[in-house]
Design an enzyme around this catalytic site. Structure first.
Site, PDB file in Angstrom:
ATOM      1  N   ASP A  33      -0.086  -9.523  24.317  1.00  0.00           N
ATOM      2  CA  ASP A  33       0.264 -10.904  24.656  1.00  0.00           C
ATOM      3  C   ASP A  33       1.416 -11.027  25.644  1.00  0.00           C
ATOM      4  OD1 ASP A  33       1.978  -9.954  22.734  1.00  0.00           O
ATOM      5  OD2 ASP A  33       2.087 -11.816  21.593  1.00  0.00           O
TER       6      ASP A  33
ATOM      7  N   GLY B 193      -3.405  22.420  26.959  1.00  0.00           N
ATOM      8  CA  GLY B 193      -2.271  21.516  27.010  1.00  0.00           C
ATOM      9  C   GLY B 193      -1.978  20.964  25.624  1.00  0.00           C
TER      10      GLY B 193
END
Length: 579
Positions: free
Chosen positions: A49, A412
């Protein structure tokens, strides 16, 4: 052959193509125009929002595409992958509080690996902040600075806009910081300032982020000292590392290699900066984890020239370099070291061309000598018994499958690779280069699997190779091979692409069932359990065309791992002893 994908699809006629006049521009639009000027065209993030007014501007911008990720962590990973391939800013937009906190792990990874990412956070209005309102997404104590303070620890610069005056200058400052220092930056954009207008004139001047000139006298001295070391050496080699790419020195590094004629090696993080078919290229150096021929040439050299060195544990074989400092010349973005001498402010971007020119004399003779000592790699499949796909057999076979300019994402931080693949695939499409390949374990996939849906949404066609070894194999290699905490709930990967796709309507299903020439599917799943099955699949001409998203589940034995990964895991486990 599939129809080529357009970088920017045709826009609806109702879409605004600009949000600024000749003299005034909205703050949000100013930021977006700067991103577009820097070559950033895909913006990751999640609506909330406090940022949706800004998202309106992104969707209305003619040169930008809003990606819309499944969550903020994935969005940050995607921005990371995008920045690696596009070699410009990755951008991620979140909402205040809960949204930005979810992105911090990914942003921290970009900070540690020297990648320019801008984290844009939509925050409450300046009025709400000024009155310390107890809004949702806050900590309930009126402190609106708590989250930005957390981000300061993983940002090289930040700007928290409080008023429209100076907003353009603040935006320019942090963008320059991100690009020049190859690190993330943070921007807090209040709801009431998104559409506030500021002068647009600065946008006519592109941002300048190239490094400043080195001090002329100091640079001459450094060059003479470096040349003296190299001239006296019986052997010298070059080691290229990640920061040569992060700080825009790829072409300068390649020029040094060509003109000097010296042997060149790379670290794991520096892989692919140098063409691995180059006659002077010798292989990957990872300290004690290095193959013996590479280790012999590099560690016996009288002088080691290191370009953009980043000596992390995984990049250096758990800090096991056997290269004495007295024999090392290190070139970095903002300093140089030669032996035990440190030269601050002498950056490699400006220094490398002059060092290349200095070493051009005698380059051909050195090249001839290099040809005699540099080890040559030959990709050969091991002669193994049995049908099971071993790690020792898998990777040489994959090496035969790859094509020039293919983008390969693997390992990773657990979960990073899936989100990063989204960003890599977007960047590769924008640059119109190569195919994108993801290699991910069945365990790591589960952390960020939602971004497969985002790939489908944007019509991306990566190859998703899922290595099914029944759990967290890397963790088992480090500790607890039989412990249940390294197990996972198995997924049915055969329905994964369908699950993340829009369901067919009844009419579509009926039309397909009656069609004599049905359209080919835009996705495909393969289960591969033997060497023969994988070999036949990789050799198939149709499979080699990236015209759809593919998930290839490769079943590999539990407990098996590549040799280098196993040795790294052993070193990590030894360093983390619990008794």
């Amino acid at each position: 052959m599939a129809e080529p994908l357009l970088l920017f699809p045709p826009q609806p006629e109702t879409k605004a193509h600009t949000t600024m006049s000749d003299s005034e521009v909205k703050i949000g639009s100013y930021l977006l125009e700067r991103l577009a000027q820097l070559g950033t065209h895909s913006v990751q993030g999640v609506p909330g929002d406090f940022n949706m007014g800004f998202l309106d501007l992104i969707e209305d911008h003619a040169k930008l595409r809003w990606i819309g990720n499944a969550n903020e962590l994935n969005a940050a990973y995607a921005a990371d992958g995008y920045a690696r391939v596009k070699r410009t800013l990755g951008a991620v937009v979140t909402t205040f509080g809960v949204g930005e906190l979810s992105a911090l792990n990914g942003v921290a990874g970009s900070f540690s690996e020297r990648l320019p990412v801008i984290h844009i956070v939509g925050v409450p209005s300046t009025a709400a902040q000024g009155s310390h309102s107890l809004l949702h997404h806050t900590l309930g104590d009126g402190r609106f600075s708590a989250f930005e303070n957390m981000s300061k620890e993983i940002s090289v610069d930040s700007a928290v806009l409080k008023q429209k005056e100076g907003a353009g200058e603040a935006i320019d400052r942090i963008l320059v910081s991100a690009m020049s220092k190859a690190r993330p930056v943070y921007l807090a954009l209040p709801t009431d300032l998104v559409h506030a207008t500021i002068p647009a004139g600065a946008l006519k001047t592109p941002l300048e982020y190239s490094p400043p000139p080195n001090d002329e006298d100091a640079e001459k001295y450094v060059l003479s000292v470096a040349h003296d070391h190299i001239a006296k050496a019986k052997s010298a080699v070059i080691l290229v590392d990640a920061c040569a790419a992060r700080h825009g020195c790829i072409e300068e590094s390649r020029e040094l290699i060509e003109k000097s004629g010296l042997p060149v090696f790379a670290t794991p993080m520096g892989k692919a900066i140098i063409d691995e078919d180059h006659a002077q290229y010798g292989g990957i150096y990872v300290g004690n984890l290095t193959t013996e021929p590479v280790k012999q040439v590099l560690e016996s050299a009288d002088v080691l020239i290191m370009l953009g060195s980043l000596k992390s544990d995984f990049n250096s074989g758990n800090f096991s370099y056997r290269t004495p400092r007295s024999r090392t010349i290190e070139l970095h973005s903002d300093y140089t070291t030669i032996g035990y001498s440190h030269y601050p402010g002498i950056g490699m971007k400006r220094l490398l061309p002059k060092l290349s020119a200095m070493l051009a004399a005698g380059g051909e003779k050195r090249r001839e000598e290099t040809m005699q000592v540099v080890p040559k790699f030959t990709n050969v499949l091991p002669d193994e018994k049995g049908d099971a796909i071993s790690q020792a057999w898998l990777w040489p076979r994959m090496g035969m499958f790859f094509q020039p300019k293919d983008q390969v994402v693997l390992w990773g931080s657990i979960g990073w690779s899936v989100g990063a693949t989204l960003g890599v695939a977007l960047a590769a499409r924008e640059l119109q280069i190569g195919r994108t390949h993801l290699f991910v374990g069945d365990g790591s996939l589960q952390l960020t699997v939602q971004e497969v849906g985002t790939m489908i949404k944007h019509g991306l066609n990566p190859y998703l190779f899922v290595l099914n070894n029944d759990g967290y194999e890397i963790e088992r290699q480090i500790h607890g091979p039989q412990r249940s905490y390294n197990d996972i709930q198995p997924y049915d990967h055969s329905i994964l692409l369908d699950f993340f796709s829009r369901p067919k309507t009844a009419q579509q299903s009926q039309e397909e069932s009656h069609s004599k020439d049905p359209k080919p599917s835009n996705k495909q799943y393969y289960a591969v359990k033997t060497k023969k099955e994988l070999d036949e699949l990789l050799s198939d001409a149709d499979f080699n065309v990236p015209d759809r998203i593919r998930l290839i589940e490769i079943f590999v034995p539990r407990g098996d791992a590549p040799t280098a990964l196993r040795r790294q895991a052993e070193a990590t486990g030894s360093a983390n002893k619990y008794d």
